[in-house]
Design an enzyme around this catalytic site. Structure first.
Site, short mmCIF file in Angstrom:
data_model
loop_
_atom_site.label_atom_id
_atom_site.label_comp_id
_atom_site.label_asym_id
_atom_site.label_seq_id
_atom_site.Cartn_x
_atom_site.Cartn_y
_atom_site.Cartn_z
N CYS A 2 0.85 -1.18 0.00
CA CYS A 2 0.00 0.00 0.00
C CYS A 2 0.88 1.22 0.00
CB CYS A 2 -0.96 0.01 1.17
SG CYS A 2 -0.21 -0.50 2.67
N ARG A 27 0.54 0.57 -5.93
CA ARG A 27 0.90 -0.27 -4.78
C ARG A 27 -0.32 -0.96 -4.16
NH1 ARG A 27 6.10 1.52 -2.92
NH2 ARG A 27 5.76 0.48 -0.94
N TRP A 75 -3.93 -2.21 -0.59
CA TRP A 75 -4.27 -3.54 -1.07
C TRP A 75 -4.74 -4.28 0.17
CZ3 TRP A 75 -2.19 -8.62 -0.45
CH2 TRP A 75 -2.54 -9.53 -1.45
N ASN A 99 1.32 0.95 6.37
CA ASN A 99 1.73 0.06 5.29
C ASN A 99 2.39 -1.15 5.94
OD1 ASN A 99 2.85 -1.20 3.07
ND2 ASN A 99 4.34 0.41 2.64
N GLY A 100 1.95 -2.35 5.58
CA GLY A 100 2.59 -3.55 6.13
C GLY A 100 1.64 -4.36 6.98
N GLU A 480 7.69 -16.02 -18.76
CA GLU A 480 7.36 -14.61 -18.56
C GLU A 480 6.22 -14.18 -19.48
OE1 GLU A 480 7.68 -12.53 -16.47
OE2 GLU A 480 7.44 -10.57 -17.37
N LYS A 484 2.78 -12.61 -18.07
CA LYS A 484 2.35 -11.28 -18.49
C LYS A 484 0.93 -11.32 -19.02
CE LYS A 484 4.36 -9.21 -17.37
NZ LYS A 484 5.42 -8.97 -16.47
N GLU A 487 -1.70 -12.11 -16.16
CA GLU A 487 -1.93 -11.11 -15.11
C GLU A 487 -2.73 -9.90 -15.58
OE1 GLU A 487 2.60 -9.24 -14.83
OE2 GLU A 487 1.35 -9.12 -13.06
N HIS A 503 3.76 -35.49 -22.60
CA HIS A 503 3.72 -36.29 -21.37
C HIS A 503 2.49 -35.97 -20.53
CE1 HIS A 503 7.59 -37.99 -22.33
NE2 HIS A 503 8.00 -36.77 -22.63
N LYS A 602 1.75 -3.63 -6.98
CA LYS A 602 3.10 -3.61 -7.55
C LYS A 602 4.14 -4.18 -6.59
CE LYS A 602 6.08 -2.26 -10.70
NZ LYS A 602 6.11 -3.09 -11.91
#
Ligand code: AGP
Length: 607
Positions: A2, A27, A75, A99-100, A480, A484, A487, A503, A602
């Site tokens: 955040c 964030r 978030w 934050n945290g 990647e 990409k 997401e 397989h 992020k």
């Protein structure tokens, strides 16, 4: 996960807080809020949803008017996104943003309830801290903050205002990053420099265990023991334009376009007389020679850059490289020796799991090298050696330019290590380095393929699921590409080693299912083409990304993206571009929020 901001100065505080939060929304964007001193009283405005929802609410109901306050975009970690769970949170005389994570918030809540503090409105850990501050507040803010800091556990940063200390903002850092900006007659706090770059480029980096007091436009600092601290004023090496969209529709596409420059800026200072030279990062030839095993540990995209690194370092320097996901590595009791090197790759330098790995590795005595984009971030400061990537601020949640520069550093490192260990000749090292110097130009050309990718993306939007396949470096790269795409387009996607399909996974192929094959490795082309034929024969819609000289039967591909050819080993730096563009345009075509995909943030500063 955040963003925190704060302001004290002559400007309209609500406007400054909202403008700064706009730059931090990457964030976290589940809810937002601000608290401002209005006529000596703390007024709070907050709302679930995006910052734009808060702005709309304030337009309707009025915004707090004043010159000092704090703000937050988050978030969700505790409780569902709702108005009541939004920050700021208040006790009777204290309001905070956070934050945290506070690990022991349940114990503290129990303690407060036992002491007749029962007025909890939200499900958050933050409100518990606000109440605890209020419980201990005796008119001396620093004493109260210090007392609380000795009782709470976790990784966090706080912005705090006390009702009886108008026009004053307190800030605390314990792990989660926080900077204090200083302009003439005004001061700011923020989780990241781009938030305040519009107002000032000068800032202090709050260290773990420090408290800042912003009052009358100036700032003072003390530690958790209350001792005054002198700090060095730093100046940001980028300007407002780099933190803006600059005419592009989204940050992601702007950042894709910035890749040639980012690569140039990252590699040029590390090449001397045609050879890689990482000595400015504290890495000597002797050091490079000394390692027997290398571990690359990271999360998400950064881990994928490590996968490319593994192929290249093993091939050239003949050192064994293990790539691991940070959240797995930290709990699997890894076998580490003091002559091993652990490379931590991280754009933000604040990712919780990667940070935990760094601490673990240091305890075990192995050497650590951080490859990090954000200057002064925790991982960069705590590692034994650091190579900064110079991508500039990356705002879009989906990483593009940060990945590209991480790749460029992987190559530089592999080249120098291989040469230092005597595994390649000086001539070969020069040739490879010179090829790497040409990549910005080739990447630029690949970006020119936008139109083709835009068209092909229209074929993907109706898919429920797709596969990315490749062999060797193309497989590393397809991981990647797949991340990409999923997401930001929300289409389920997996990456598979092309030879492994038969397989089991090939049973997923149904009529029209897209399979994107990365086929840039000339030495493996024939084999990859066989695998493409296998899925094509079972009805897949095949999209092939290959170089512009690759020769094969075009019929195997429903769509082809031909990219400019450079040496086989460096092809990932070119082939990544169409994969980014495919993901970008698919997301745009689906009408998704490209820069802020759902459920993501992020900087992942929680486990
Ligand atoms: C990239 O598109 C992702 N959003 C994500 O995987 C990211 O790379 C990961 O969270 C690691 O972040 P870091 O590089 O800041 O450590």
């Amino acid at each position: 996960m955040c963003g925190i901001v704060g302001y004290v100065g002559p400007r309209d505080c609500s406007d400054v807080l909202v403008s700064a939060l706009t730059k931090l929304e990457y964030r976290g964007y589940d809810y937002a809020g601000i608290a401002v001193f209005e006529n000596g009283k703390i007024e709070v405005a907050k709302s679930k949803g995006r910052l734009s929802d808060l702005v709309a609410k304030m337009e309707k109901e009025g915004k707090p008017k004043g010159h000092a306050g704090i703000g937050h975009t988050r978030w969700a970690t505790h409780g569902e996104p709702s108005d009541v769970n939004s920050h700021p949170h208040s006790g009777r005389r204290v309001t905070i943003v956070h934050n945290g994570i506070i690990e022991n918030y349940k114990d503290i809540k129990k303690f407060l309830i036992e002491n007749d503090r029962t007025e909890f409105l939200s499900d958050t850990d933050t409100e518990v801290v606000a109440q605890l501050l209020d419980f201990y507040y005796d008119g001396n803010p620093i004493r109260c903050i210090r007392k609380v800091l000795h009782e709470i556990r976790g990784s966090f940063a706080l912005g705090i205002v006390f009702a009886d200390r108008p026009e004053t903002v307190y800030a605390v850092r314990c792990e989660s990053p926080l900077i204090v900006g200083q302009g003439p007659g005004e001061a700011f706090i923020a989780s990241d420099v781009p938030a305040i770059i519009k107002y000032t480029k000068d800032y202090y980096l709050l260290e773990y265990g420090e408290i800042a007091v912003l009052k009358n436009g100036s700032v003072s600092f003390c530690d958790f023991h209350g001792r005054m601290v002198e700090k060095e004023l730093k100046t940001a090496d980028f300007d407002e334009d780099s933190a803006e969209k600059g005419g592009f529709e989204h940050f992601m596409i702007k950042e894709i376009h910035e890749q040639p420059t980012a690569v140039k800026t990252t590699i040029t200072p590390r090449i001397e007389d045609g050879l890689p030279n990482l000595s400015e990062c504290g890495i000597t030839k002797e050091t490079l020679k000394s390692f027997n095993n290398i571990f690359i540990v990271a999360c998400g995209t950064a881990m994928h850059a490590g996968m490319v690194g593994k192929y290249v370092i093993e091939k050239l320097a003949r050192v064994s490289v293990t790539v691991d996901i940070a959240s797995e590595f930290r709990y699997r009791d890894p076998l580490l020796n003091t002559d091993d090197l652990v490379i931590i790759i991280s754009q933000s330098g604040e990712t919780a799991d990667s940070k935990a790995v760094l601490n673990l590795v240091k305890e075990k005595g192995a050497k650590t090298l951080a490859i990090v984009n954000v200057k002064g971030s925790s991982i960069a400061r705590e590692a034994d050696m650091v190579i900064y990537t110079h991508a500039g601020p990356e705002i879009a949640v989906a990483s593009t330019k940060a990945y590209m520069v991480q790749l460029s550093v992987m190559y530089l490192l592999a080249f120098e290590m291989a040469f230092a260990k005597g595994k390649i000749t000086e001539e070969k090292c020069r040739r490879l380095t010179s090829e790497l110097q040409k990549t910005p130009e080739v990447i630029e050309k690949a970006i020119g393929l936008s139109y083709n990718c835009q068209y092909i993306s229209t074929k993907l939007i109706t898919a429920d699921s797709l596969l990315y396949i490749g062999r060797g470096l193309d497989y590393a790269l397809s991981m990647e590409g797949s991340l990409k795409l999923k997401e930001i387009s929300y289409i389920h996607s997996e990456s598979y080693a092309a030879g492994e399909l038969k397989h089991g996974t090939i049973s997923l192929i149904t009529e029209g299912m897209p399979v994107i094959a990365v086929a840039t490795q000339t030495s493996l082309l024939e084999k990859t083409i066989s695998n493409i034929k296998e899925v094509k024969a079972r009805g897949a819609m095949t999209i092939v990304i290959c170089d512009d000289e690759a020769e094969f039967d075009d019929e195997v591909a429903d769509h082809i993206i031909r990219i400019p050819k450079i040496s086989e080993m460096l092809m990932p730096m070119v082939a990544t571009v169409p994969m980014q563009l495919l993901a970008y345009y698919t997301s745009v075509n689906k009408g998704n929020d490209v820069d802020k995909p759902r459920n993501l943030a992020k900087s992942v500063t929680v486990e």
